[in-house]
Design an enzyme around this catalytic site. Structure first.
Site: not given
Length: 449
Positions: A156-157, A161, A125, A94, A421
């Protein structure tokens, strides 16, 4: 390993690079933004392509694993030869939202190769991490010197959790002797490094309400409490005039290793001439060892849509980076309490959508690290050095808790100039080759150490 075996692996990675670059383009072209409010179909398409790529490596077992409340993880494995250790390889498919398209020199999801660098959201990334693993594994033609497990995450981004909870419930699935996390990078292209510390994370959305609804700024402005002005005052209270965090309980830290030069940091960060760096201490102290607070989003009318009104409600997304050893839950609570105390005029303040991730500090010895040092030295022509990272990888802390004896190694194909990012994210293609070569040599060296 013999010199002939080493050269064979290096040649295999180099030969596979043209195919891998085309596959990386395919993956980058998929807008796999796993944030709420973005379409699910592209994320699932990226999962399917990631599964396809892992199947092409010769791993005998590849499958998607449903993750409750999230997108599927892609899992693959091959059993260890007798007496050999097992290595877990991690990355994520992702990506961050692209932001304002006008700030990109090329469209964010139209991967563009220019002067040896691939531009596009996720090129570095962390879709580079996916392809680094694929390239390294293909070099062995299905005959792996160690046990292999791969898990590629799909959200993940967004700082959730969900995969962490899955790992806690199913630890044997990802149990390994060494864990390679390909979601970091080097200070500069060709400057090999192993990341030995990560900051943790606390993030939340703060909402301020002052009126039942917006009112005319001419008729009511000056006496009616403006929610946006209220929120601005609250956010400005998070830092002192020097730019240091001034929330009680969040002290400054000190990084004991080598710090990047301020001039280098300014260049990679794109700091404009004449603009000072906020905060105190070395750059490493500020971005690797201390708390930082960033306002990552605001919900207010845009300038184009502005009307002459006093705002009734305003929202902000606040991210707190937490140094290794710090408690992200406590840090988030401290910042929330500070904001509430700073709210003027009795404004109503609420906090929602809180997420947390713990930091990481690694040992620098061990059999796996020695094998990695040798592999990176061969691939880059110089020994790697230890660095910190101001970023957060929530899964790492979970892996540390679940497998305290495992060596966790963080390295990857990104570099500080990759603009992760940010607009115009890019990957240096030659860096991908070096990192994939280092990973292949590490797997071979670790298997025979």
């Amino acid at each position: 390993m013999t010199p002939e075996e080493t050269e064979k692996l290096e040649n295999a990675v180099a030969t596979g690079m043209p195919q891998a670059v085309e596959e990386l383009k395919r993956l980058v072209a998929i807008p796999s933004v796993a944030f709420p409010g973005h379409p699910e179909e592209p994320v699932l398409a990226a999962a399917a392509l990631t599964e396809e790529l892992l199947r092409s490596t010769g791993l005998p077992h590849v499958r998607q694993i449903p993750i409750e409340g999230s997108y599927p993880a892609i899992f693959a494995e091959a059993p260890a030869p007798p007496g050999a250790p097992t290595v877990l390889l991690y990355a994520h498919y992702d990506v961050q939202p692209p932001g304002d398209p006008a700030l990109w020199r090329t469209p964010p999801f139209e991967p563009t190769l220019r002067d040896g660098e691939l531009y596009g959201r996720g090129a570095a990334d962390d879709k580079s991490g996916v392809l680094a693993h694929v390239l390294a594994l293909r070099a062995f033609e299905g005959r792996f010197p160690v046990g292999i497990k791969v898990i590629i995450e799909g959200q993940e981004e967004y700082a959730g959790e969900r995969l962490e909870e899955f790992v806690e419930k199913h630890p044997d699935l990802v149990r390994a002797d060494a864990i390679v996390v390909a979601d970091v990078g080097n200070p500069a292209v060709g400057d090999p490094a192993v990341t030995t510390s990560l900051r943790g994370l606390a993030a939340f959305t703060v909402e301020v309400r002052t009126l039942r609804e917006a009112v005319h700024s001419g008729q009511f402005g000056g006496a009616a409490p403006d929610a946006l002005a209220t929120l601005i005052r609250m956010l400005s209270a998070l830092h002192d005039e020097n730019g240091d965090v001034q929330v009680p309980g969040l002290p400054r830290g000190v990084f004991l290793g080598e710090a990047p030069a301020e001039e280098t940091f300014r260049e990679f960060a794109g700091v404009l001439d004449g603009v000072a760096l906020p905060g105190s201490g070395s750059v490493a102290d500020r971005v690797w060892a201390s708390y930082s607070i960033t306002v990552t989003g605001l919900d207010v009318p845009t300038v184009r849509e502005a009307v002459n009104a006093v705002h009734a409600v305003a929202r902000a997304r606040v991210t707190v980076r937490v140094p290794p050893g710090g408690d992200p839950v406590t840090a988030g609570d401290d910042v929330v309490e500070h904001l509430q105390r700073a709210a003027p005029w009795g404004a109503q303040v609420s906090v929602t959508d809180r997420v947390h991730g713990t930091g990481f500090l690694s040992d620098t010895g061990g059999r796996a690290r020695a094998a990695l040092n040798a592999a990176m030295t061969r691939a880059f022509g110089r020994e790697p050095r230890d660095i910190g990272s101001g970023g957060s990888i929530p899964l790492v802390a979970t892996l540390v808790r679940q497998f305290p004896a495992a060596e966790i190694l963080l390295f990857g194909a990104e570099d500080d100039g990759s603009a992760v990012h940010a607009p115009n994210e890019r990957l240096n293609v030659e860096e991908l080759r070096r990192v994939a070569t280092a990973e292949a040599l590490f797997l071979a060296g670790y298997g025979t150490a």
